[in-house]
Each structure stands twice: as C-alpha cells, then as structure tokens.
Design a protein around this motif. Structure first.
Motif, PDB file in Angstrom:
ATOM      1  N   VAL A 302      49.879  41.414  43.077  1.00  0.00           N
ATOM      2  CA  VAL A 302      51.208  41.084  42.731  1.00  0.00           C
ATOM      3  C   VAL A 302      52.114  42.232  42.620  1.00  0.00           C
ATOM      4  O   VAL A 302      51.698  42.803  41.292  1.00  0.00           O
ATOM      5  CB  VAL A 302      51.456  39.925  41.622  1.00  0.00           C
ATOM      6  N   LEU A 303      53.016  42.656  43.178  1.00  0.00           N
ATOM      7  CA  LEU A 303      53.901  43.934  43.222  1.00  0.00           C
ATOM      8  C   LEU A 303      55.276  43.736  42.661  1.00  0.00           C
ATOM      9  O   LEU A 303      56.036  43.091  43.647  1.00  0.00           O
ATOM     10  CB  LEU A 303      53.716  44.721  44.530  1.00  0.00           C
ATOM     11  N   VAL A 304      55.634  43.775  41.532  1.00  0.00           N
ATOM     12  CA  VAL A 304      56.751  43.619  40.824  1.00  0.00           C
ATOM     13  C   VAL A 304      57.693  44.997  41.211  1.00  0.00           C
ATOM     14  O   VAL A 304      57.345  45.912  40.663  1.00  0.00           O
ATOM     15  CB  VAL A 304      56.728  43.628  39.536  1.00  0.00           C
ATOM     16  N   HIS A 359      51.817  33.109  42.442  1.00  0.00           N
ATOM     17  CA  HIS A 359      50.378  32.783  42.358  1.00  0.00           C
ATOM     18  C   HIS A 359      49.585  33.986  41.551  1.00  0.00           C
ATOM     19  O   HIS A 359      48.446  34.331  41.926  1.00  0.00           O
ATOM     20  CB  HIS A 359      49.717  32.605  43.754  1.00  0.00           C
ATOM     21  N   ILE A 360      50.235  34.276  40.423  1.00  0.00           N
ATOM     22  CA  ILE A 360      49.491  35.131  39.485  1.00  0.00           C
ATOM     23  C   ILE A 360      48.208  34.771  38.844  1.00  0.00           C
ATOM     24  O   ILE A 360      47.363  35.509  38.610  1.00  0.00           O
ATOM     25  CB  ILE A 360      50.559  35.607  38.387  1.00  0.00           C
ATOM     26  N   ALA A 361      48.159  33.441  38.812  1.00  0.00           N
ATOM     27  CA  ALA A 361      46.793  32.748  38.250  1.00  0.00           C
ATOM     28  C   ALA A 361      45.543  33.223  38.994  1.00  0.00           C
ATOM     29  O   ALA A 361      44.588  33.174  38.439  1.00  0.00           O
ATOM     30  CB  ALA A 361      46.990  31.332  38.162  1.00  0.00           C
ATOM     31  N   ARG A 362      45.845  33.585  40.266  1.00  0.00           N
ATOM     32  CA  ARG A 362      44.604  33.912  40.928  1.00  0.00           C
ATOM     33  C   ARG A 362      44.649  35.132  41.579  1.00  0.00           C
ATOM     34  O   ARG A 362      43.752  35.614  42.790  1.00  0.00           O
ATOM     35  CB  ARG A 362      44.374  32.758  42.067  1.00  0.00           C
ATOM     36  N   ALA A 363      45.336  35.880  41.176  1.00  0.00           N
ATOM     37  CA  ALA A 363      45.756  37.408  41.646  1.00  0.00           C
ATOM     38  C   ALA A 363      44.545  38.370  41.317  1.00  0.00           C
ATOM     39  O   ALA A 363      44.159  37.919  40.015  1.00  0.00           O
ATOM     40  CB  ALA A 363      47.091  37.866  41.421  1.00  0.00           C
ATOM     41  N   ALA A 364      44.348  39.414  41.913  1.00  0.00           N
ATOM     42  CA  ALA A 364      43.380  40.234  41.346  1.00  0.00           C
ATOM     43  C   ALA A 364      44.109  41.196  40.445  1.00  0.00           C
ATOM     44  O   ALA A 364      43.508  41.998  39.629  1.00  0.00           O
ATOM     45  CB  ALA A 364      42.759  40.908  42.397  1.00  0.00           C
ATOM     46  N   MET A 365      45.274  41.861  40.734  1.00  0.00           N
ATOM     47  CA  MET A 365      45.909  42.887  40.018  1.00  0.00           C
ATOM     48  C   MET A 365      47.621  42.614  40.008  1.00  0.00           C
ATOM     49  O   MET A 365      48.136  42.016  40.893  1.00  0.00           O
ATOM     50  CB  MET A 365      45.680  43.857  40.725  1.00  0.00           C
ATOM     51  N   LEU A 366      48.079  43.239  38.652  1.00  0.00           N
ATOM     52  CA  LEU A 366      49.468  42.952  38.680  1.00  0.00           C
ATOM     53  C   LEU A 366      49.789  44.337  38.446  1.00  0.00           C
ATOM     54  O   LEU A 366      49.485  45.096  37.774  1.00  0.00           O
ATOM     55  CB  LEU A 366      49.998  42.220  37.221  1.00  0.00           C
ATOM     56  N   LEU A 386      47.889  33.280  32.156  1.00  0.00           N
ATOM     57  CA  LEU A 386      47.508  32.313  33.113  1.00  0.00           C
ATOM     58  C   LEU A 386      46.292  33.035  33.959  1.00  0.00           C
ATOM     59  O   LEU A 386      45.331  32.198  34.633  1.00  0.00           O
ATOM     60  CB  LEU A 386      48.602  32.436  34.474  1.00  0.00           C
ATOM     61  N   ASN A 387      46.008  34.475  33.842  1.00  0.00           N
ATOM     62  CA  ASN A 387      44.730  34.798  34.304  1.00  0.00           C
ATOM     63  C   ASN A 387      44.318  36.028  33.358  1.00  0.00           C
ATOM     64  O   ASN A 387      44.635  37.261  33.556  1.00  0.00           O
ATOM     65  CB  ASN A 387      45.190  35.613  35.567  1.00  0.00           C
ATOM     66  N   PRO A 388      43.363  35.614  32.330  1.00  0.00           N
ATOM     67  CA  PRO A 388      42.886  36.558  31.399  1.00  0.00           C
ATOM     68  C   PRO A 388      42.212  37.600  32.056  1.00  0.00           C
ATOM     69  O   PRO A 388      42.134  38.912  31.391  1.00  0.00           O
ATOM     70  CB  PRO A 388      42.003  35.708  30.814  1.00  0.00           C
ATOM     71  N   ASP A 389      41.668  37.753  33.264  1.00  0.00           N
ATOM     72  CA  ASP A 389      40.834  38.755  33.928  1.00  0.00           C
ATOM     73  C   ASP A 389      41.862  39.683  34.556  1.00  0.00           C
ATOM     74  O   ASP A 389      41.001  40.789  35.222  1.00  0.00           O
ATOM     75  CB  ASP A 389      39.552  38.218  34.549  1.00  0.00           C
ATOM     76  N   ILE A 390      42.924  39.474  34.816  1.00  0.00           N
ATOM     77  CA  ILE A 390      43.703  40.243  35.874  1.00  0.00           C
ATOM     78  C   ILE A 390      44.117  41.688  35.186  1.00  0.00           C
ATOM     79  O   ILE A 390      44.088  41.898  33.936  1.00  0.00           O
ATOM     80  CB  ILE A 390      45.170  39.809  35.947  1.00  0.00           C
ATOM     81  N   GLU A 391      43.993  42.615  36.386  1.00  0.00           N
ATOM     82  CA  GLU A 391      44.145  43.990  35.954  1.00  0.00           C
ATOM     83  C   GLU A 391      45.775  44.244  36.090  1.00  0.00           C
ATOM     84  O   GLU A 391      46.363  43.849  37.084  1.00  0.00           O
ATOM     85  CB  GLU A 391      43.441  44.860  36.703  1.00  0.00           C
ATOM     86  N   VAL A 392      46.229  44.763  35.111  1.00  0.00           N
ATOM     87  CA  VAL A 392      47.499  45.214  34.988  1.00  0.00           C
ATOM     88  C   VAL A 392      47.968  46.655  34.917  1.00  0.00           C
ATOM     89  O   VAL A 392      47.450  47.639  33.913  1.00  0.00           O
ATOM     90  CB  VAL A 392      48.399  44.783  33.821  1.00  0.00           C
TER      91      VAL A 392
END
Length: 440
Positions: A302-304, A359-366, A386-392
């Motif tokens: 997810v690219l902001v 769909h941030i809940a299933r994303a691999a990275m923000l 929504l996604n505790p394991d996501i990398e930011v």
C-alpha cells in the motif's frame, strides 16, 4: 490569503476538502481577473451619452479591442515570457548574489505588471498574475518564492492596513440593516450556493459543510474590485464601506462558523433521512473496482502518495512485478492512474476507511511516501490495528522529523538528507575507488 491561513490553521488545507476550497478560490480569482479586465471599457461605454441609438456597435468594438489587447498580452507572456524570464533568472542566479536575485524577481514582476497596464491596457492585477505564471516556468521558481516571502508578508500587512484605513465605522450605525444584509449574502448565500454545488458533484455532505464554511467570507480581490468601481464612478463611498464591513465581519465570524460545522452536521443527519443518504454517498474512486485482481487485495504494497517520490517507488515496484495499491488525495491523479491499469484509491490515508478500501488488513507493507508527516500516527495506528504484522516504511523530510517518527510504530524511516548523502557518497566512491586501488 485569509482563506489559506484559516484552512492551514485547522489542518484542512492538505485534505480533499481543502483542495476543493482552494480550487474554488482559484476559480473565483480567475473570474475576478476577467471582471477587472472588462469593467473599465464597459464603464466607459455605459457612462457615455450616446443618444443616436448606436450604443451597441461601439460597445462591441470596445470589447473586441479589449479582448485583442488581453490576447496579445497573454500570447506575449506564454510565448516569449516563459522563455525569456527563466533565462534571465538563470543568468542572475549564476552571479551567486542572493540580494541581486531577490531584486531581479521583484523588478521583473513590477515591470511585467506595469507594462501590461501601460502598453496593453490590461489591469495591473492581471499583469502581476501573469508575472507569477511566467516565473513559475523557471527552475528557480521555488527559490524566487522563498526569497520574496518576507516581502509578501510585509505587503500583506500593508494591504490590510490600507483596507482598515478605507473602512468607515459609521456605516455600522447609519446603515445597520444594510450591513446585516451584506453579511447575510456573504455568509448564508455564498455558503448555501457552495454546499449545493459540492453536493451536486456527488461529494459527501460533510465535505459540502466544510467547503461551505471555508467560503463563508470574501477575499482580497473584492477590495480591489470595490476600489476600481469607486475610481470608475460605478460605486459610491457607502457601497464600498458596506463591502468592507461585510468582509471584515465575515472574516471575524469565520472561526465560529467552523466550530458550528460538526454540531450542525450531526443535527441535520439525525433529523433528515435524505441528509444521511447524501453523507453516505461514495466517490467511485474512493474504493477499488469489483474487477480488481486478487493479487492487489492480498500481499500487496500500500503506497500512500504518488508525488515525485511515490511515483519512482511505484515504477520500481512495477518493473519487478510487485503488486501495489496507491492511496492518493488527488482525485484526478487517481483517475489517471486507473487509466494506466494501476490500482489506486482516492482519499486521505489518515482516515481508516481509506486504508480499509486499499485492503490494508491483508497487505504485506505500508509505504508512506508523502512529505507531510503529521498524519503518520493515524496511518500507522490504523494499519497496526487491522494488520499487526504489517511492515511500515515512512519518508522523513529532516532529522527532526525522523526523530519524531522513531517514536511511532514504524519499522523503517528514510530521511531525505541521509539518502541524498548516501547516494552522493556511493557515486564518489565508484569514481574514486578504482584509482585509489591502483595508484600506478
């Protein structure tokens, strides 16, 4: 200027609502420029004493001559000015003198504005407007804006001082009902018209309320137009005082109007089913299409932001075949990205609903590639919830921003100054290291 300050103080300027309000203001200013151009010839014709019924022909001839002069000036600025002015600023910048560069910017702006008024019969305001446009074409435009910033603030102070000196307080006592009528037109009439138009373009009701409150005042061009009307004999001194009174009162009441937005919106939503339906309307670009492939809905990046930094990141991901979804506030940019078959969502990523649509809940990275780091806390909080394991990964403008972002739940921080230094050092080592390894 007043509207810019009000939106910036409330954190609205960088949001979708702020973009709409500022865009509206720009259109108002452009329309006002047209009025400033046409008013002098129209005033001269309508103030004449034609009695032979031949008013129409001279009027059209005068308007045609006016448009011809304005067209010649615009063509000169777009064809010659946009090439000559950047070249002149480049030559001045080569001298290395900061004072000379500032002087050149001011002299160029005043010369273009004065030449527009004297040679082409165009208003001084329109000439200054096009002076800014041609300077924008230069690679030194940001430096020119930075150098002229202190002067802009000083002239803004002088402008409002002059407005205060023009205002006649006695009009509040002599014509209170007229003052109330003018204020009602500005605050109520203009706000209602803005809310109806924003709603007609299928934006949520909350956006309509915010934009309406933002525009519940009149800007500086109104003072210029009133002064021009006075000089042409089309406006009386009392009329100018009424306009100034309405402007000053509406500006003073604007903070209170902003404070009433949320309670008024909640009250309307509670008592009106239609209002609830209007507020729940979704922008078609605020969610991914139903035809979106599954690879953009799970394990994606997810690219902001899709500015200069975000665009390069997206291009790199695309070359590697890595699926990503862009979250961008610029609706037109989102529309353009979708035409390129790039998954994109329109909205402010600080709002949980926008990241949910990506769909941030299933994303691999923000990846937060925007320069404004004020909303990083809300973005990372929503992503982690929504996604505790996501990398930011977050972009920082400076070391101070990086130190503040380090307190957030961020895995990786990229500082612009550090990355620039690393890139330059890598290039230098590539060029110098071979000769160092083989001195002979």
């Amino acid at each position: 200027m007043v509207l810019f300050k009000a939106l910036e103080a409330r954190g609205i300027l960088a949001s979708m609502n702020g973009y709409i309000a500022v865009g509206w203001l720009v259109v108002e200013d452009l329309a006002m420029v047209v009025v400033l151009v046409l008013l002098p010839p129209l005033a001269g014709m309508l103030g004449g004493t034609e009695t032979d019924g031949s008013l129409q022909s001279p009027l059209w001839r005068t308007l045609g001559l006016t448009f011809l002069q304005v067209g010649a000036f615009v063509a000169l600025m777009l064809i010659v000015g946009r090439r000559v002015m950047p070249w002149v600023l480049w030559l001045v910048a080569r001298t290395g003198s900061r004072e000379l560069f500032t002087l050149a910017v001011i002299a160029a702006a005043i010369t273009i504005a004065f030449g527009a008024a004297e040679l082409f019969g165009v208003s001084f305001a329109l000439g200054a407007f096009f002076a800014g446009m041609v300077m924008r074409e230069s690679t030194f435009s940001h430096r020119a804006a930075e150098e002229s910033l202190p002067l802009r603030d000083a002239f803004a102070v002088l402008f409002f001082v002059s407005v205060g000196m023009l205002f006649e307080p006695g009009v509040l006592i002599d014509s209170p009902l007229r003052v109330i009528g003018v204020v009602a037109i500005i605050i109520i009439g203009k706000s209602v018209a803005a809310a109806l138009l924003v709603t007609a373009f299928h934006y949520p009701l909350s956006t309509a309320f915010t934009v309406a409150a933002s525009l519940a005042q009149i800007g500086e061009f109104s003072f210029i137009l009133a002064g021009l009307g006075m000089s042409l004999g089309l406006l009386t001194a009392e009329g100018q005082s009424l306009i100034l009174a309405g402007a000053l009162i509406s500006i003073a009441l604007n903070p209170m109007i902003f404070g009433l937005i949320e309670p008024l919106r909640n009250k309307v939503l509670e008592n009106s089913r239609l209002a609830r339906q209007l507020d729940q309307r979704q922008d078609p670009f605020a969610e991914l299409p139903l035809s979106t492939e599954d690879r953009y809905l799970e394990g994606q990046v997810v690219l902001v932001g899709h500015g200069r930094v975000g665009r390069q990141i997206g291009e790199a991901l695309g070359r590697r075949g890595i699926p990503f979804v862009v979250v961008e506030q610029n609706r037109e940019l989102v529309e353009a990205l979708r035409r390129q078959d790039i998954a994109a969502v329109s909205g402010n990523a600080a709002e949980p609903s926008v990241l949910i649509q990506a769909h941030i809940a299933r994303a691999a990275m923000l990846v937060i590639a925007i320069s404004d780091t004020l909303d990083v806390h809300q973005m990372t909080g929503t992503a982690r919830a929504l996604n505790p394991d996501i990398e930011v990964a977050v972009r920082a403008q400076s070391e101070d921003d990086a130190s503040l972002l380090a307190r957030e739940a961020v895995d990786c921080i990229f500082c612009g100054e550090d990355e620039l230094a690393k890139g330059m050092a890598e290039h230098i080592l590539k060029r110098v290291a071979p000769s160092a390894d083989h001195p002979g």
